[in-house]
Scaffold this active site. Structure first.
Site, short mmCIF file in Angstrom:
data_model
loop_
_atom_site.label_atom_id
_atom_site.label_comp_id
_atom_site.label_asym_id
_atom_site.label_seq_id
_atom_site.Cartn_x
_atom_site.Cartn_y
_atom_site.Cartn_z
N TYR A 1 -1.82 -0.56 10.48
CA TYR A 1 -1.92 -0.94 9.05
C TYR A 1 -0.64 -0.54 8.31
CZ TYR A 1 -3.91 -1.11 4.29
OH TYR A 1 -4.15 -1.38 2.96
N SER B 1 0.88 -1.18 0.00
CA SER B 1 0.00 0.00 0.00
C SER B 1 0.91 1.22 0.00
CB SER B 1 -0.84 -0.01 1.29
OG SER B 1 -1.46 1.24 1.50
P1 NAD Z 1 -11.64 -6.05 0.03
O1 NAD Z 1 -12.08 -5.95 1.44
O2 NAD Z 1 -12.60 -5.70 -1.07
O3 NAD Z 1 -11.06 -7.51 -0.29
C1 NAD Z 1 -10.19 -8.17 0.58
C2 NAD Z 1 -10.42 -9.65 0.48
O4 NAD Z 1 -9.51 -10.30 1.40
C3 NAD Z 1 -11.84 -10.05 0.91
O5 NAD Z 1 -12.43 -10.92 -0.05
C4 NAD Z 1 -11.63 -10.75 2.23
O6 NAD Z 1 -12.59 -11.77 2.52
C5 NAD Z 1 -10.23 -11.33 2.06
N1 NAD Z 1 -9.61 -11.67 3.34
C6 NAD Z 1 -9.63 -10.95 4.49
N2 NAD Z 1 -9.02 -11.62 5.47
C7 NAD Z 1 -8.62 -12.81 4.93
C8 NAD Z 1 -7.95 -13.94 5.45
N3 NAD Z 1 -7.58 -14.01 6.75
N4 NAD Z 1 -7.67 -14.97 4.62
C9 NAD Z 1 -8.05 -14.94 3.31
N5 NAD Z 1 -8.72 -13.89 2.78
C10 NAD Z 1 -8.99 -12.84 3.58
O7 NAD Z 1 -10.36 -5.13 -0.05
P2 NAD Z 1 -9.41 -4.69 -1.25
O8 NAD Z 1 -9.46 -3.21 -1.28
O9 NAD Z 1 -9.65 -5.47 -2.48
O10 NAD Z 1 -8.02 -5.10 -0.59
C11 NAD Z 1 -7.11 -6.01 -1.18
C12 NAD Z 1 -5.73 -5.66 -0.71
O11 NAD Z 1 -5.42 -4.35 -1.16
C13 NAD Z 1 -5.54 -5.63 0.81
O12 NAD Z 1 -4.29 -6.21 1.13
C14 NAD Z 1 -5.51 -4.15 1.12
O13 NAD Z 1 -4.80 -3.87 2.30
C15 NAD Z 1 -4.86 -3.60 -0.10
N6 NAD Z 1 -5.08 -2.19 -0.37
C16 NAD Z 1 -6.34 -1.72 -0.60
C17 NAD Z 1 -6.50 -0.36 -0.85
C18 NAD Z 1 -7.87 0.23 -1.10
O14 NAD Z 1 -8.00 1.46 -1.05
N7 NAD Z 1 -8.89 -0.55 -1.39
C19 NAD Z 1 -5.39 0.49 -0.88
C20 NAD Z 1 -4.13 -0.04 -0.64
C21 NAD Z 1 -3.98 -1.40 -0.40
#
Ligand code: NAD
Length: 254
Positions: free
Chosen positions: A158, A145
């Site tokens: 985080y 991130s």
């Molecule tokens: P999201 O919540 O839409 O999807 C995350 C997925 O991870 C979900 O399907 C959830 O069920 C799964 N998950 C959570 N805990 C888990 C576990 N213990 N084992 C297996 N699966 C698990 O979120 P997203 O935005 O798609 O996030 C994906 C990644 O991107 C994450 O690592 C997040 O930190 C990172 N990220 C997101 C953003 C943003 O703004 N959306 C920005 C930077 C980084």
């Protein structure tokens, strides 16, 4: 079938594949002919995999909690038994927890975030690397991130977890560079997924503020993140390892 990235018949694991960035990545790899293993704690991934198969794509769902070593071991036993190899891994499962200054943080939150965001990536990488060593190489992309590159006020746990993902990425990249395993990270800013929608909480002013903090003037889309994942996973990135690529609308350039 569009095979411009050379993903045809490659075995690709994606964690956190039931929603958001992971779901979009699963769809993109499968659309280019990869055999995609969708892993998630959320069993909605099963329906997603079925829908993809109905479109003639190769997708299979495995329930997995990446923070639990037995669950991760079972996932990789499935991959070994079903495909006998792993070519590409996208370690993307992660959570964030709103939102307090460091001194008000809660120990349980610390443990939960570190277990999923850091230990989960570490456990998966251990199995992925062992499998890729047998193949003679592979590509790993980890979801960090922009919070892994700098301060994240009121999200210090985080931020610490995502800095750790970059530490794992760089160290493994150097350890395995000579034997053909490339390891990179992506560093998204705010992307339009459930994670962002929860943070904006239906508050239009807040959503506008979040978009406006990016020089490009908006939050990113999952497709814009996936484009970076596909690049880093492909042979087009054959000389790129250990990098942490911002996908951030210019945020880290400020
Ligand atoms: P999201 O919540 O839409 O999807 C995350 C997925 O991870 C979900 O399907 C959830 O069920 C799964 N998950 C959570 N805990 C888990 C576990 N213990 N084992 C297996 N699966 C698990 O979120 P997203 O935005 O798609 O996030 C994906 C990644 O991107 C994450 O690592 C997040 O930190 C990172 N990220 C997101 C953003 C943003 O703004 N959306 C920005 C930077 C980084």
């Amino acid at each position: 079938m569009n095979n411009k990235n050379g993903f045809l018949d490659k075995v690709v694991l994606i964690t956190g594949a039931a929603a958001g960035i992971g779901e979009a990545a699963a769809r993109a790899f499968a659309a280019q002919g990869a055999k995609v293993v969708l892993a998630d704690i959320n069993t909605q991934g099963e329906q997603l995999a079925q829908n993809m198969c109905a479109q003639g794509q190769h997708a299979v769902f495995q329930v997995c909690d990446v923070s639990n070593s037995d669950s991760v071991t079972a996932l990789f036993a499935f991959i070994e038994n079903t495909f006998g190899r792993l070519d590409i891994a996208f370690n993307n499962a992660g959570i964030d927890i709103e939102s307090s200054k460091l001194a008000e943080g809660i120990e349980d939150d610390f443990d939960k975030i570190m277990d999923i965001n850091v230990k989960g990536v570490w456990l998966c990488m251990q199995h992925e690397i062992q499998s890729m060593l047998k193949n003679g190489g592979g590509a790993i992309v980890n979801t960090a991130s922009v919070a892994g590159l700098g301060a994240a006020p009121k999200m210090s746990i985080y931020a610490a977890s995502k800095h750790a993902v970059i530490g794992l990425t760089k160290s493994a990249a150097v350890e395995y560079a000579k034997i053909g395993i490339r390891v990179n990270a992506i560093c998204p800013a705010v992307i339009d997924t459930n994670m962002y929608r929860r943070a904006a909480a239906g508050d239009e002013k807040k959503a506008h503020r979040i978009g406006a903090m990016h020089p490009i003037g908006r939050v990113g889309t999952v497709e814009e993140v996936v484009a970076a994942v596909l690049y880093l996973s492909s042979d087009a990135a054959s000389f790129t390892t250990g990098t942490s690529l911002p996908v951030d609308g210019g945020l880290t350039a400020i």
